[in-house]
Design a protein around this motif. Structure first.
Motif, mmCIF file in Angstrom:
data_model
loop_
_atom_site.group_PDB
_atom_site.id
_atom_site.type_symbol
_atom_site.label_atom_id
_atom_site.label_comp_id
_atom_site.label_asym_id
_atom_site.label_seq_id
_atom_site.Cartn_x
_atom_site.Cartn_y
_atom_site.Cartn_z
ATOM 1 N N ASP A 1 0.817 -1.216 0.000
ATOM 2 C CA ASP A 1 0.000 0.000 0.000
ATOM 3 C C ASP A 1 0.851 1.266 0.000
ATOM 4 N N GLY A 2 2.187 1.102 -0.060
ATOM 5 C CA GLY A 2 3.085 2.242 -0.090
ATOM 6 C C GLY A 2 3.354 2.855 1.277
ATOM 7 N N ALA A 3 2.731 2.312 2.317
ATOM 8 C CA ALA A 3 2.916 2.848 3.668
ATOM 9 C C ALA A 3 4.105 2.173 4.334
ATOM 10 N N GLY A 4 4.800 2.923 5.125
ATOM 11 C CA GLY A 4 5.897 2.366 5.906
ATOM 12 C C GLY A 4 7.173 2.209 5.110
ATOM 13 N N PRO A 5 8.273 2.052 5.828
ATOM 14 C CA PRO A 5 9.576 1.910 5.177
ATOM 15 C C PRO A 5 9.703 0.544 4.497
ATOM 16 N N PRO A 6 10.550 0.443 3.480
ATOM 17 C CA PRO A 6 10.718 -0.817 2.766
ATOM 18 C C PRO A 6 11.506 -1.868 3.556
ATOM 19 N N VAL A 7 12.177 -1.465 4.628
ATOM 20 C CA VAL A 7 12.956 -2.381 5.463
ATOM 21 C C VAL A 7 12.111 -2.756 6.673
ATOM 22 N N GLU A 8 12.086 -4.040 7.015
ATOM 23 C CA GLU A 8 11.325 -4.477 8.182
ATOM 24 C C GLU A 8 12.138 -4.336 9.462
ATOM 25 N N ASP A 9 13.342 -4.915 9.462
ATOM 26 C CA ASP A 9 14.178 -4.798 10.646
ATOM 27 C C ASP A 9 15.651 -4.951 10.291
ATOM 28 N N LEU A 10 16.487 -4.548 11.239
ATOM 29 C CA LEU A 10 17.942 -4.675 11.116
ATOM 30 C C LEU A 10 18.450 -5.400 12.344
ATOM 31 N N ILE A 11 19.472 -6.214 12.161
ATOM 32 C CA ILE A 11 20.091 -6.899 13.289
ATOM 33 C C ILE A 11 21.586 -6.640 13.219
ATOM 34 N N VAL A 12 22.128 -6.119 14.300
ATOM 35 C CA VAL A 12 23.562 -5.889 14.402
ATOM 36 C C VAL A 12 24.075 -6.782 15.524
ATOM 37 N N THR A 13 25.071 -7.586 15.215
ATOM 38 C CA THR A 13 25.649 -8.498 16.191
ATOM 39 C C THR A 13 27.003 -7.966 16.634
ATOM 40 N N GLY B 1 26.586 -8.591 22.397
ATOM 41 C CA GLY B 1 25.135 -8.439 22.328
ATOM 42 C C GLY B 1 24.580 -8.374 20.931
ATOM 43 N N TYR B 2 23.274 -8.207 20.898
ATOM 44 C CA TYR B 2 22.531 -8.040 19.653
ATOM 45 C C TYR B 2 21.748 -6.739 19.739
ATOM 46 N N HIS B 3 21.639 -6.069 18.619
ATOM 47 C CA HIS B 3 20.807 -4.876 18.503
ATOM 48 C C HIS B 3 19.789 -5.169 17.411
ATOM 49 N N VAL B 4 18.526 -5.115 17.768
ATOM 50 C CA VAL B 4 17.458 -5.356 16.804
ATOM 51 C C VAL B 4 16.699 -4.047 16.629
ATOM 52 N N LEU B 5 16.628 -3.570 15.403
ATOM 53 C CA LEU B 5 15.876 -2.367 15.075
ATOM 54 C C LEU B 5 14.681 -2.791 14.230
ATOM 55 N N ARG B 6 13.494 -2.577 14.746
ATOM 56 C CA ARG B 6 12.260 -2.956 14.053
ATOM 57 C C ARG B 6 11.502 -1.690 13.655
ATOM 58 N N PHE B 7 11.318 -1.484 12.360
ATOM 59 C CA PHE B 7 10.594 -0.321 11.866
ATOM 60 C C PHE B 7 9.111 -0.467 12.179
ATOM 61 N N VAL B 8 8.493 0.652 12.549
ATOM 62 C CA VAL B 8 7.085 0.667 12.940
ATOM 63 C C VAL B 8 6.286 1.384 11.861
ATOM 64 N N TRP C 1 18.186 -3.855 22.725
ATOM 65 C CA TRP C 1 19.562 -4.285 22.958
ATOM 66 C C TRP C 1 19.503 -5.519 23.835
ATOM 67 N N LEU C 2 20.067 -6.621 23.331
ATOM 68 C CA LEU C 2 20.051 -7.899 24.047
ATOM 69 C C LEU C 2 21.457 -8.322 24.432
ATOM 70 N N ASP C 3 21.579 -8.937 25.590
ATOM 71 C CA ASP C 3 22.826 -9.574 25.998
ATOM 72 C C ASP C 3 23.017 -10.816 25.129
ATOM 73 N N ARG C 4 24.202 -11.014 24.616
ATOM 74 C CA ARG C 4 24.445 -12.134 23.706
ATOM 75 C C ARG C 4 24.347 -13.480 24.411
ATOM 76 N N THR C 5 24.717 -13.548 25.664
ATOM 77 C CA THR C 5 24.683 -14.801 26.401
ATOM 78 C C THR C 5 23.268 -15.235 26.743
ATOM 79 N N ASP C 6 22.447 -14.298 27.191
ATOM 80 C CA ASP C 6 21.108 -14.634 27.675
ATOM 81 C C ASP C 6 19.989 -14.356 26.669
ATOM 82 N N GLY C 7 20.265 -13.590 25.646
ATOM 83 C CA GLY C 7 19.227 -13.187 24.711
ATOM 84 C C GLY C 7 18.874 -14.273 23.708
ATOM 85 N N ASN C 8 17.651 -14.236 23.248
ATOM 86 C CA ASN C 8 17.167 -15.151 22.213
ATOM 87 C C ASN C 8 16.789 -14.284 21.026
#
Length: 132
Positions: A71-83, A87-94, A107-114
């Motif tokens: 429908d042309g709404a919202g950004p073309p990228v859904e999410d980004l993951i940086v390792t 840790g992990y950084h997850v960016l989710r576009f809204v 921001w997730l701890d790499r040891t405990d995060g899923n």
């Protein structure tokens, strides 16, 4: 439908969550934060992650023409993951009913995060989020 604070609190309930924010990627401002910041300052983290989000959403290498939402709404990228090493950084576009330029940053701890669970849950939170 959760507002910003409720959404961030739900994100912080994920295993290994260290910090969460809702960020406007056009201005680099944090609209809400919870938990810790990787650099000790949520505003600095928001500005830095906004640069990454902006590049992914605007550069044709990551978002070629024709990959927008149907429908042309919202950004073309859904999410980004940086390792990182710790840790992990997850960016989710809204997607919003107005000119969308916000994302959830977890921001997730790499040891405990899923990472898979976090990505799945952030997608649901982004869909339910009501921006007040």
């Amino acid at each position: 439908m959760p507002g910003i604070d409720e959404c961030l609190l739900e994100a912080m309930a994920l295993p290994g969550a260290r910090g969460a924010a809702l960020v406007d990627w056009s201005s680099g401002l944090a609209l809400g934060t919870a938990g810790e910041s990787p650099v000790g300052d949520h505003e600095t983290t928001a500005a830095e992650t906004a640069e990454l989000a902006r590049a992914a959403a605007e550069y044709e290498s990551f978002a070629p023409e024709g990959t927008e939402a149907p429908d042309g709404a919202g950004p073309p990228v859904e999410d980004l993951i940086v390792t990182t090493r710790t840790g992990y950084h997850v960016l989710r576009f809204v997607e919003t009913s107005f000119d969308s330029s916000v994302f959830l940053h977890l921001w997730l701890d790499r040891t405990d995060g899923n990472l898979a669970l976090a990505r799945h849950r952030l997608r649901a939170l982004a869909e339910e989020l009501v921006l007040k």
